[in-house]
Design a protein around this motif. Structure first.
Motif, mmCIF file in Angstrom:
data_model
loop_
_atom_site.group_PDB
_atom_site.id
_atom_site.type_symbol
_atom_site.label_atom_id
_atom_site.label_comp_id
_atom_site.label_asym_id
_atom_site.label_seq_id
_atom_site.Cartn_x
_atom_site.Cartn_y
_atom_site.Cartn_z
ATOM 1 N N LYS A 1 0.835 -1.194 0.000
ATOM 2 C CA LYS A 1 0.000 0.000 0.000
ATOM 3 C C LYS A 1 0.872 1.246 0.000
ATOM 4 O O LYS A 1 1.724 1.430 0.868
ATOM 5 N N CYS A 2 0.655 2.104 -0.972
ATOM 6 C CA CYS A 2 1.377 3.368 -1.092
ATOM 7 C C CYS A 2 0.346 4.497 -1.117
ATOM 8 O O CYS A 2 -0.562 4.479 -1.956
ATOM 9 N N LEU A 3 0.493 5.440 -0.221
ATOM 10 C CA LEU A 3 -0.484 6.512 -0.070
ATOM 11 C C LEU A 3 0.016 7.777 -0.745
ATOM 12 O O LEU A 3 1.161 8.184 -0.543
ATOM 13 N N VAL A 4 -0.830 8.385 -1.572
ATOM 14 C CA VAL A 4 -0.532 9.689 -2.165
ATOM 15 C C VAL A 4 -1.608 10.657 -1.700
ATOM 16 O O VAL A 4 -2.799 10.405 -1.887
ATOM 17 N N VAL A 5 -1.182 11.752 -1.082
ATOM 18 C CA VAL A 5 -2.115 12.769 -0.596
ATOM 19 C C VAL A 5 -2.000 13.978 -1.518
ATOM 20 O O VAL A 5 -0.955 14.626 -1.585
ATOM 21 N N ARG B 1 -11.822 12.801 -0.011
ATOM 22 C CA ARG B 1 -11.972 13.589 1.216
ATOM 23 C C ARG B 1 -10.612 14.124 1.628
ATOM 24 O O ARG B 1 -9.599 13.844 0.985
ATOM 25 N N GLU B 2 -10.597 14.876 2.733
ATOM 26 C CA GLU B 2 -9.350 15.390 3.276
ATOM 27 C C GLU B 2 -8.570 14.271 3.970
ATOM 28 O O GLU B 2 -9.148 13.265 4.396
ATOM 29 N N ASP C 1 -5.290 7.263 7.784
ATOM 30 C CA ASP C 1 -5.062 6.805 6.409
ATOM 31 C C ASP C 1 -3.734 6.077 6.254
ATOM 32 O O ASP C 1 -3.546 5.313 5.308
ATOM 33 N N LEU C 2 -2.810 6.318 7.183
ATOM 34 C CA LEU C 2 -1.490 5.704 7.071
ATOM 35 C C LEU C 2 -1.463 4.266 7.571
ATOM 36 O O LEU C 2 -0.473 3.563 7.346
#
Length: 245
Positions: free
Chosen positions: A44-48, A93-94, A99-100
């Motif tokens: 899982k890689c998160l992009v904000v 959403r914000e 989320d991490l």
């Protein structure tokens, strides 16, 4: 644009200077970065952030088979299409600290300094990989410019000093190391099984492959001439030469 660490602006780095004096950025040039290639498949890689830079980071992660989650109230049409086709998950959403959870790395690419700092702080508390775009002090890893041809990947880093210079070097290196090097890498990989099964020591295998790569005629020149059979003959000749009696 993403938040920047520029003299006179509010400090957003871990030094908490109040007003930025660039001391953290200067230190980046003296930092000995540990260069590594990460295996992202299935992670899982998160992009904000759903803007142009967010799109660039998402595309880079997808190219390495990362499992991408995008956090953004809105996003560029290209990102919306990726979500619609199921290539990425999009939380519209914000950003929230939770989320991490379960993420391997996070990349913050918003134009909101407060959000970017929160992503960095939350990720640091979890000992995660985190990169805040265009703010080197808020990164525990940086993203080099990559020249990618087939299985070959060449990374160019200026330690965050000059992305423009890294892009120029990327262009020049791409012209120097073209398709022929990727073709040779594939052919040498095909010979790895024989080498491991036949040559008893690391030194034996090293000498075998170096005799091909540095041989005469030059295998890269042969590939530039389109003569794959001649390179295969070089490999076969090297196998006969290095095979134990």
């Amino acid at each position: 644009m993403p938040a920047q660490a520029y003299t006179g602006k509010e400090c957003v780095c871990q030094l908490r200077r109040g007003i930025c004096d660039q001391s953290c950025v200067k230190g980046m040039l003296e930092t000995p970065f540990y260069i590594a290639c990460l295996r992202l498949s299935g992670r899982k890689c998160l992009v904000v952030g759903g803007g142009e830079i967010g799109l660039e980071k998402v595309e880079g992660l997808l190219a390495c088979d990362g499992r991408v989650t995008l956090i953004a109230p809105g996003a560029r049409p290209e990102l919306a299409r990726l979500a619609l086709e199921g290539s990425i998950a999009w939380e519209r959403r914000e950003y929230e600290s939770g989320d991490l959870e379960g993420a391997f790395m996070a990349i913050a690419a918003t134009d909101d300094t407060d959000v970017n700092v929160r992503v960095f702080d939350d990720a640091e508390r979890r000992a995660m990989l985190v990169n805040v775009v265009d703010v080197p002090p808020l990164c525990n890893f940086i993203l080099p410019a990559i020249v990618r041809t087939g299985p070959l990947a060449i990374a160019i880093s200026t330690a965050g000093a000059s992305p423009a210079l890294a892009k120029r070097m990327k262009r020049e290196i791409g012209e120097l190391f073209g398709e022929q090097y990727a073709e040779l890498a594939i052919m040498l990989n095909d010979a790895r099984g024989w080498a491991k099964a036949t040559l008893p020591t690391y030194q034996d295998r090293k000498e075998f492959f170096e005799s091909i790569v540095n041989g005469d005629p030059d295998p890269v020149d042969l590939l530039r001439a389109g003569d794959l059979d001649a390179v295969r003959d070089l490999i076969t000749a090297a196998q006969r030469t290095h095979a134990p009696a």
